[in-house]
Design a protein around this motif. Structure first.
Motif, PDB file in Angstrom:
ATOM      1  N   ILE A 146      36.063  14.104  65.812  1.00 18.04           N
ATOM      2  CA  ILE A 146      34.967  14.976  66.253  1.00 18.04           C
ATOM      3  C   ILE A 146      35.501  16.363  66.585  1.00 18.04           C
ATOM      4  N   GLU A 150      34.515  19.797  64.689  1.00 13.19           N
ATOM      5  CA  GLU A 150      33.819  20.841  65.453  1.00 13.19           C
ATOM      6  C   GLU A 150      34.627  22.138  65.512  1.00 13.19           C
ATOM      7  N   VAL A 156      28.626  17.502  63.841  1.00 12.83           N
ATOM      8  CA  VAL A 156      28.808  16.055  63.740  1.00 12.83           C
ATOM      9  C   VAL A 156      27.504  15.394  64.177  1.00 12.83           C
ATOM     10  N   CYS A 159      28.631   9.169  64.667  1.00 15.48           N
ATOM     11  CA  CYS A 159      29.763   8.349  64.252  1.00 15.48           C
ATOM     12  C   CYS A 159      29.205   6.969  63.919  1.00 15.48           C
ATOM     13  N   LEU A 174      33.549   9.825  73.679  1.00 16.26           N
ATOM     14  CA  LEU A 174      32.894  10.630  72.654  1.00 16.26           C
ATOM     15  C   LEU A 174      31.855  11.598  73.212  1.00 16.26           C
ATOM     16  N   LYS A 177      28.090  12.414  71.709  1.00 14.28           N
ATOM     17  CA  LYS A 177      27.929  12.089  70.285  1.00 14.28           C
ATOM     18  C   LYS A 177      27.394  10.670  70.135  1.00 14.28           C
TER      19      LYS A 177
END
Length: 186
Positions: A146, A150, A156, A159, A174, A177
């Motif tokens: 990520i 980024e 993103v 996932c 994370l 995300k």
């Protein structure tokens, strides 16, 4: 291993088939590890196709321009998903595996550090990226992927993993995300 995915309202016989096709190998690669072996799922063409189809169905309308596969098993799932979505596939690899100029992101392991690398110019600012891997455990490799994406200005979107070892709380690393998982294992 339970046949539940991260969208609890979705019930799909395909998820149960995928879960039952994954072999668990105790004490591999070291004592105390319950290794989630997807190679048995790859031997089952129906379960393998179900896995790809479920991901494609989820991302078909999300305007994904890049599928980034995390080394190494993300390379198994990423290319067929990318082709079905009309997106490019970008490998995210361990150090010294990609020829040419790369950018890298270091991340911490239980003991020490490692890096993830991507070719310079493989992903452009503003591209919508799906990161794919076979498993989320502690979340270190996904978090590094990520950050790497980024850094080049990519968006993103999510996932996606076949398996989650929920007890290891990898999602916590994370941030905000989203993560989509087909099979949860404890």
């Amino acid at each position: 291993m339970s046949a539940t995915n991260s969208d609890q309202s979705v019930t799909d016989d395909r998820v149960a088939r995928i879960a039952s096709s994954i072999r668990v190998i105790p004490d591999f690669p070291k004592p105390g590890i319950m290794f989630q072996d997807i190679t048995t799922m790859l031997l089952d063409p129906v379960a393998f196709k179900d896995t790809i189809d479920l991901f494609v169905e989820r991302y078909r309308e999300k305007d994904i321009s890049v599928v980034a596969g995390v080394e190494a098993r993300g390379f198994i799932f990423g290319p067929p998903i990318a082709l079905a979505l009309g997106a490019k596939f970008v490998p995210i690899r361990k150090p010294n595996k990609l020829p040419g100029a790369v950018i890298s992101e270091e991340y911490s392991l239980e003991y020490g550090t490692d890096k993830m690398e991507m070719h310079v110019g493989a992903v452009q600012t503003g591209e919508r990226v799906l990161i794919i891997d076979d498993l989320i455990a502690t979340g270190g490799t996904l978090a590094a992927a990520i950050k790497l994406l980024e850094r080049v200005g990519a968006n993103v979107v999510e996932c996606a993993c076949v398996i989650e070892l929920a007890d290891l709380k990898g999602r916590d690393r994370l941030g905000d995300k989203p993560v989509f998982v087909l099979v949860s294992s404890t």
